[in-house]
Design a protein around this motif. Structure first.
Motif, PDB file in Angstrom:
ATOM      1  N   GLY A 175      -5.078  57.162 146.335  1.00  0.00           N
ATOM      2  CA  GLY A 175      -5.104  56.284 147.507  1.00  0.00           C
ATOM      3  C   GLY A 175      -4.124  55.147 147.397  1.00  0.00           C
ATOM      4  O   GLY A 175      -3.431  54.803 148.341  1.00  0.00           O
ATOM      5  N   ASN A 176      -4.055  54.514 146.227  1.00  0.00           N
ATOM      6  CA  ASN A 176      -3.158  53.379 146.037  1.00  0.00           C
ATOM      7  C   ASN A 176      -2.995  53.157 144.537  1.00  0.00           C
ATOM      8  O   ASN A 176      -3.806  52.490 143.903  1.00  0.00           O
TER       9      ASN A 176
ATOM     10  N   GLU B  12     -17.234  51.833 147.399  1.00  0.00           N
ATOM     11  CA  GLU B  12     -16.389  52.279 146.290  1.00  0.00           C
ATOM     12  C   GLU B  12     -15.362  51.228 145.909  1.00  0.00           C
ATOM     13  O   GLU B  12     -15.079  51.011 144.727  1.00  0.00           O
TER      14      GLU B  12
ATOM     15  N   SER C 109      -8.829  56.878 143.627  1.00  0.00           N
ATOM     16  CA  SER C 109      -8.202  55.551 143.645  1.00  0.00           C
ATOM     17  C   SER C 109      -6.717  55.662 143.363  1.00  0.00           C
ATOM     18  O   SER C 109      -5.900  55.034 144.021  1.00  0.00           O
TER      19      SER C 109
ATOM     20  N   ILE D 164      -7.458  50.965 136.051  1.00  0.00           N
ATOM     21  CA  ILE D 164      -7.430  52.418 135.845  1.00  0.00           C
ATOM     22  C   ILE D 164      -6.065  52.793 135.279  1.00  0.00           C
ATOM     23  O   ILE D 164      -5.040  52.333 135.771  1.00  0.00           O
TER      24      ILE D 164
ATOM     25  N   GLU E 292      -8.595  54.674 151.724  1.00  0.00           N
ATOM     26  CA  GLU E 292      -9.427  55.845 152.017  1.00  0.00           C
ATOM     27  C   GLU E 292     -10.827  55.688 151.447  1.00  0.00           C
ATOM     28  O   GLU E 292     -11.767  56.324 151.915  1.00  0.00           O
ATOM     29  N   LEU E 293     -10.968  54.880 150.406  1.00  0.00           N
ATOM     30  CA  LEU E 293     -12.281  54.743 149.779  1.00  0.00           C
ATOM     31  C   LEU E 293     -13.165  53.845 150.634  1.00  0.00           C
ATOM     32  O   LEU E 293     -12.701  53.003 151.385  1.00  0.00           O
ATOM     33  N   THR E 294     -14.482  54.017 150.453  1.00  0.00           N
ATOM     34  CA  THR E 294     -15.416  53.248 151.260  1.00  0.00           C
ATOM     35  C   THR E 294     -15.515  51.819 150.740  1.00  0.00           C
ATOM     36  O   THR E 294     -15.031  51.490 149.660  1.00  0.00           O
TER      37      THR E 294
ATOM     38  N   ALA F  70      -2.851  49.520 143.231  1.00  0.00           N
ATOM     39  CA  ALA F  70      -4.149  48.847 143.266  1.00  0.00           C
ATOM     40  C   ALA F  70      -5.061  49.393 142.173  1.00  0.00           C
ATOM     41  O   ALA F  70      -5.778  48.639 141.509  1.00  0.00           O
TER      42      ALA F  70
ATOM     43  N   ILE G 104     -17.166  48.377 143.862  1.00  0.00           N
ATOM     44  CA  ILE G 104     -17.623  48.609 142.490  1.00  0.00           C
ATOM     45  C   ILE G 104     -16.497  49.068 141.551  1.00  0.00           C
ATOM     46  O   ILE G 104     -16.734  49.256 140.357  1.00  0.00           O
ATOM     47  N   LEU G 105     -15.289  49.211 142.087  1.00  0.00           N
ATOM     48  CA  LEU G 105     -14.224  49.847 141.299  1.00  0.00           C
ATOM     49  C   LEU G 105     -13.941  49.144 139.965  1.00  0.00           C
ATOM     50  O   LEU G 105     -13.912  49.785 138.907  1.00  0.00           O
TER      51      LEU G 105
ATOM     52  N   LEU H 249      -6.256  46.994 148.044  1.00  0.00           N
ATOM     53  CA  LEU H 249      -7.077  47.919 148.806  1.00  0.00           C
ATOM     54  C   LEU H 249      -6.802  49.373 148.498  1.00  0.00           C
ATOM     55  O   LEU H 249      -5.665  49.764 148.323  1.00  0.00           O
ATOM     56  N   ILE H 250      -7.863  50.185 148.451  1.00  0.00           N
ATOM     57  CA  ILE H 250      -7.664  51.628 148.432  1.00  0.00           C
ATOM     58  C   ILE H 250      -8.282  52.125 149.735  1.00  0.00           C
ATOM     59  O   ILE H 250      -9.491  52.288 149.851  1.00  0.00           O
TER      60      ILE H 250
ATOM     61  N   ALA I 146      -6.852  47.411 139.090  1.00  0.00           N
ATOM     62  CA  ALA I 146      -8.303  47.445 138.920  1.00  0.00           C
ATOM     63  C   ALA I 146      -8.675  48.013 137.554  1.00  0.00           C
ATOM     64  O   ALA I 146      -9.847  48.199 137.250  1.00  0.00           O
TER      65      ALA I 146
ATOM     66  N   GLY J 140      -5.853  60.607 147.971  1.00  0.00           N
ATOM     67  CA  GLY J 140      -6.920  59.656 148.218  1.00  0.00           C
ATOM     68  C   GLY J 140      -8.307  60.255 148.344  1.00  0.00           C
ATOM     69  O   GLY J 140      -9.293  59.541 148.186  1.00  0.00           O
ATOM     70  N   ARG J 141      -8.412  61.536 148.665  1.00  0.00           N
ATOM     71  CA  ARG J 141      -9.731  62.151 148.747  1.00  0.00           C
ATOM     72  C   ARG J 141      -9.625  63.597 148.315  1.00  0.00           C
ATOM     73  O   ARG J 141      -8.623  64.257 148.585  1.00  0.00           O
TER      74      ARG J 141
ATOM     75  N   LEU K 255     -13.851  59.211 141.305  1.00  0.00           N
ATOM     76  CA  LEU K 255     -13.490  57.945 141.944  1.00  0.00           C
ATOM     77  C   LEU K 255     -12.119  57.465 141.463  1.00  0.00           C
ATOM     78  O   LEU K 255     -11.295  56.993 142.248  1.00  0.00           O
ATOM     79  N   PHE K 256     -11.878  57.620 140.156  1.00  0.00           N
ATOM     80  CA  PHE K 256     -10.591  57.183 139.607  1.00  0.00           C
ATOM     81  C   PHE K 256      -9.451  58.027 140.178  1.00  0.00           C
ATOM     82  O   PHE K 256      -8.396  57.499 140.525  1.00  0.00           O
TER      83      PHE K 256
END
Lengths: 345, 503
Positions: A214-215, B359, A211, A224, B354-356, A218, B362-363, B351-352, A222, A282-283, A207-208
């Motif tokens: 992806g951004n 996700e 994240s 990270i 691509e994440l749901t 951000a 809870i980040l 915002l990220i 958050a 991002g993924r 997830l990190f």
């Protein structure tokens, strides 16, 4: 398209084919199925698996066997691409690792220590890339290009420009041996896959990574540590390339700094992208990346077996990859199939 | 130069309407600009300044209304046409190419040629000529980026200015200039004005408005709320025009506030600041207390919030949490200490995509727990579902990529992220911007409930009503300085406006 009905059932059956076509896994799986289907007609006995000298034998096993180094490299690459990066140096890392491994074996070091130090070398290469990208803020493509270029030079320096061979039962067993008829390198690769999956998906690291890719701004807000995540991703890629290097050089029983792992980065990047990873970050998808590797390796092997002159190998490969990617692109599907639909109406 | 005709305005906009999907950006706006005047156009974010300018310069088409240039109706369909009519714009971001030479920047559209090839000697001459109009004598062959922002800004003006320029629009030209550079720019603006050019000047700096403008127009929510000569418009009146509602209105101040003023503050900042971003300020927040950060755009609200959260590193001052000194050098440390920060620019910093939805929600909670202790999937899902219900997030399910939601819903997702992370001190920068009215009330109610449970809140907002409605105490900012603090029953619109105006 009736082919779609035979696909492994998704979590819930989609109502329409269009729905299905939008899924990330759909086109890669269809492509793999089609390639295998063509093989079934073109090369006789492509699907037959037998046991020869206590070892599984057959074209499919061959695909898996030859695909392992690419798969290992691609798994690391998937994570790096997930952070919006790229690692061009993986082939050079294979060469460095091969040279280091050969050197250490010739120092009469115990084989397990050689393995540990060799893998550490791979991780160290990744650390270098990570520092360039995350701390010095160099664009990933340039940062890893540096090691891609110098890496083979370093490897040549270590083995003095020679193809140095070695004899090591330990490394031969890892690379070309078998366990209960299954080639051991397939088990090594499967084990790595499971470990990576647990490490990334059963903790929050995955997830990190996504994240940060992806951004990054951000992710930072958050909480990270984006730098650390990036450095970690490149180290992981280095480690995976290191393991691939152990398999490749264990196979040829020597270091070949000029050719070991040559162009492997291209196959790895392709596999990640076929598997649904975007260079925009991002993924990342570990499982689909393996499917991407299978597509590429099946293609390579099929072309070999089909009797198409090897000089066409690259072109056929390129065309098939292009088709898979185009089909996966929503805009392309809408344009092309939209025309058909309008034509039918 | 030609005589200034006071009767016929240089350019006049009448009854301009402009709609964007779901938003009325301009509503019957009249705007009149005379030759040889500097006309300041003011308004908070989203008031319609840029839309008006874009219509005037052909970048946007109007829905209704008419434009008269020197008394003759004109249709302005493109920026090229606007330029042909003598209307030029210098946009806020210097949109020149820093790596190219000054000459290349000034002759980007049309290079002088000799025998069909570009003549750089001629081009350099032309560039020097253009700069001479602004009394600027610099080496035109050096890359633009090697000069200060002020000089770059002047080059941008030089590029916009043609021989026949009649109207010049300056969109926040001073945003990144220091005081001396602003003076330099103003000298040139006065010179252009003396040549009869009509100038529209957009800025957020009130002092600069009074230093340079002849007349002032104020836009609010797409309407022109007033035009007056600068000399006849006191600061207080100007600011209340910008923020809406006349002064001396009855205030429905929230009654019966139980201020936690007596207790030890959870968070205390002393002399916190960072050069060029925000002057040193003191700030205390107690448990259950809501502290508002009020001020005009550019007054330092966001900077203050980011300094406390460690997203901007302070270069002076100290912080205490529960009386114990702490240093916060990164958001990660801030989160570990129990802070949360919901940023203003949620698209870029929250915002990220691509994440749901799940996700994204809870980040922050997950980073607080550390990477090893992954939240069980069921818990993630129930938290996401809880928040989707509580905030009314419109999404088919929690597994949709958040980038596919509408703007307002995306903002709720980010708010949800911080709410589930259960901070002790939550910083909200523009918490209700872009959120629809129904959700607005829900968010405010949620904020109140959280405060009852002991959460300390710092709310930065450009909406004075919002600040007044939720705050126990308000810190007032002006030009990146804290200029006052208003406590308890004194928290009213009037008092805040007075403090901003320096009364």
């Amino acid at each position: 398209m009736e082919h779609a009905d035979r696909l492994p059932a998704a979590a819930r059956p989609p109502s329409r084919l269009g729905d299905l076509a939008g899924r990330k896994w759909f086109w890669p799986v269809v492509a793999l199925g089609l390639i295998l289907l063509v093989d079934a007609f073109v090369s006789r006995g492509f699907f037959s698996i037998g046991i020869v000298q206590g070892r599984l034998y057959g074209s499919l096993i061959d695909v898996l066997y030859r695909g392992t180094p690419i798969a290992l490299v691609a798994l690391g690459m998937a994570v790096v691409i997930g952070t919006k990066g790229i690692d061009l140096s993986v082939g050079a890392v294979v060469a460095i690792v091969g040279a280091v491994m050969t050197y250490l074996i010739h120092q009469d070091m115990a084989a397990p220590w050689v393995l540990i130090l060799t893998l550490a070398t791979g991780a160290l290469c990744g650390l270098w890339n990570g520092l360039l990208v995350a701390v010095l803020d160099i664009q990933p493509i340039i940062a890893t290009l540096i090691l891609m270029v110098t890496g083979r030079g370093i490897a040549l320096m270590i083995d003095a420009g020679l193809i140095v061979t070695f004899r090591s039962d330990f490394f031969s067993a890892i690379s070309t041996g078998q366990v209960f008829t299954v080639p051991s390198r397939i088990l090594v690769c499967a084990g790595t896959f499971v470990l990576l999956w647990l490490f990334l998906r059963r903790t929050s690291l995955g997830l990190f990574v996504e994240s940060v890719g992806g951004n990054a701004a951000a992710a930072d807000l958050a909480g990270i540590d984006a730098r650390l995540v990036k450095i970690g991703a490149y180290m992981l890629s280095g480690l995976c390339s290191g393991l691939a290097g152990v398999l490749i050089c264990g196979d040829i029983r020597g270091s070949d700094s000029n050719n070991a792992g040559l162009f492997i980065e291209l196959d790895a990047i392709l596999a990640v992208v076929i598997g649904g990873g975007s260079l925009a970050g991002g993924r990342f998808y570990l499982g689909f990346t393996v499917i991407g590797v299978l597509i590429i390796q099946t293609l390579t092997t099929s072309i070999l077996y089909s009797g198409v002159p090897p000089e066409y190998n690259m072109i056929v490969k390129g065309v098939v990859v292009l088709i898979v990617l185009l089909l996966g692109s929503r805009r392309f599907r809408d344009r092309v199939f939209g025309v058909f639909r309008r034509g039918a109406a | 130069m030609n005589a200034v005709d006071a009767q016929v305005p240089r350019i006049e906009l009448r009854g301009i309407d402009k709609n964007f999907p779901g938003v009325r950006a301009l509503d019957g706006v009249d705007f009149r600009l005379d030759a040889g005047e500097v006309h300041a156009l003011l308004g908070e974010n989203g008031a319609g300044k840029s839309t008006l300018i874009k219509i005037m310069t052909g970048a946007l088409a109007k829905d209704a209304g008419e434009i008269l240039l020197d008394g003759r109706p004109v249709e302005i369909d493109s920026t090229g046409q606007a330029r042909a009519l003598g209307i030029s714009t210098v946009y806020q971001e210097v949109n020149l190419v820093a790596t190219l030479s000054v000459t290349k920047n000034l002759t980007l559209e049309r290079q002088p040629t000799r025998h069909g090839l570009i003549s750089w000697r001629l081009a350099n001459e032309r560039a020097r000529e253009r700069l001479k109009r602004l009394n600027l004598d610099i080496d035109v062959e050096r890359p633009l980026g090697s000069y200060s922002i002020a000089v770059q800004q002047l080059v941008a003006i030089a590029r916009a200015l043609e021989e026949d320029t009649r109207v010049l629009v300056l969109d926040e030209p001073t945003a990144s200039l220091d005081a001396r550079e602003v003076e330099l720019l103003f000298a040139i603006v006065r010179d252009l004005k003396a040549r009869g050019i009509a100038i529209v000047f957009i800025t957020h700096f009130i002092d600069q408005v009074y230093a340079i403008a002849d007349r002032i127009s104020v836009l609010r929510n797409g309407r022109l709320v007033g035009t007056a000569p600068a000399a006849a418009l006191p600061r207080l009146k100007l600011i209340s025009l910008m923020l809406g509602r006349e002064l001396a209105h009855a205030e429905d101040r929230r009654k019966g506030v139980e201020t936690a003023a007596g207790g030890e503050p959870i968070l205390a900042a002393e002399g916190l600041g960072r050069r060029r971003y925000m002057g040193a300020f003191d700030l205390r927040i107690g448990a259950g207390e809501v502290v508002g950060l009020a001020g005009l755009l550019g007054s330092g609200r966001t900077e203050t919030a980011k300094l406390i959260f460690g997203a901007l590193r302070a270069d002076s001052g100290k912080m205490r949490i529960d009386g114990k000194p702490v240093t916060i050098r990164s958001p990660r440390q801030a989160i570990a200490l129990g802070l949360g920060f919901c940023p203003e620019d949620r698209k870029a910093e929250g915002l990220i995509a691509e994440l749901t939805v799940r996700e994204n929600i809870i980040l922050a909670l997950q980073t607080k727990r550390g990477w090893l202790r992954q939240l069980p999937r069921e818990e993630q899902e129930s938290l996401a579902r809880e928040m989707i219900d509580a905030l009314g997030i419109a999404t088919p399910d929690a597994e949709k990529p958040v980038g596919q939601l509408s703007g307002g819903n995306q903002q709720k997702v980010i708010l949800a992220r911080w709410l589930v992370s259960r901070p002790r001190i939550l910083i909200l920068d523009e918490p209700t911007r872009g959120i629809d009215v129904g959700a607005h009330a829900e968010v405010v109610a949620l904020i109140r409930r959280l405060c009852k449970e002991g959460l300390a809140l710092l709310v930065a907002s450009s909406e004075l009503d919002e600040i007044v409605a939720v705050s126990d105490r308000v810190c007032v900012l002006r030009d990146r300085q804290k200029v006052g603090e208003i406590v308890g029953a004194d928290v009213t619109r009037d008092n805040i406006i007075h403090t901003i105006a320096g009364g």
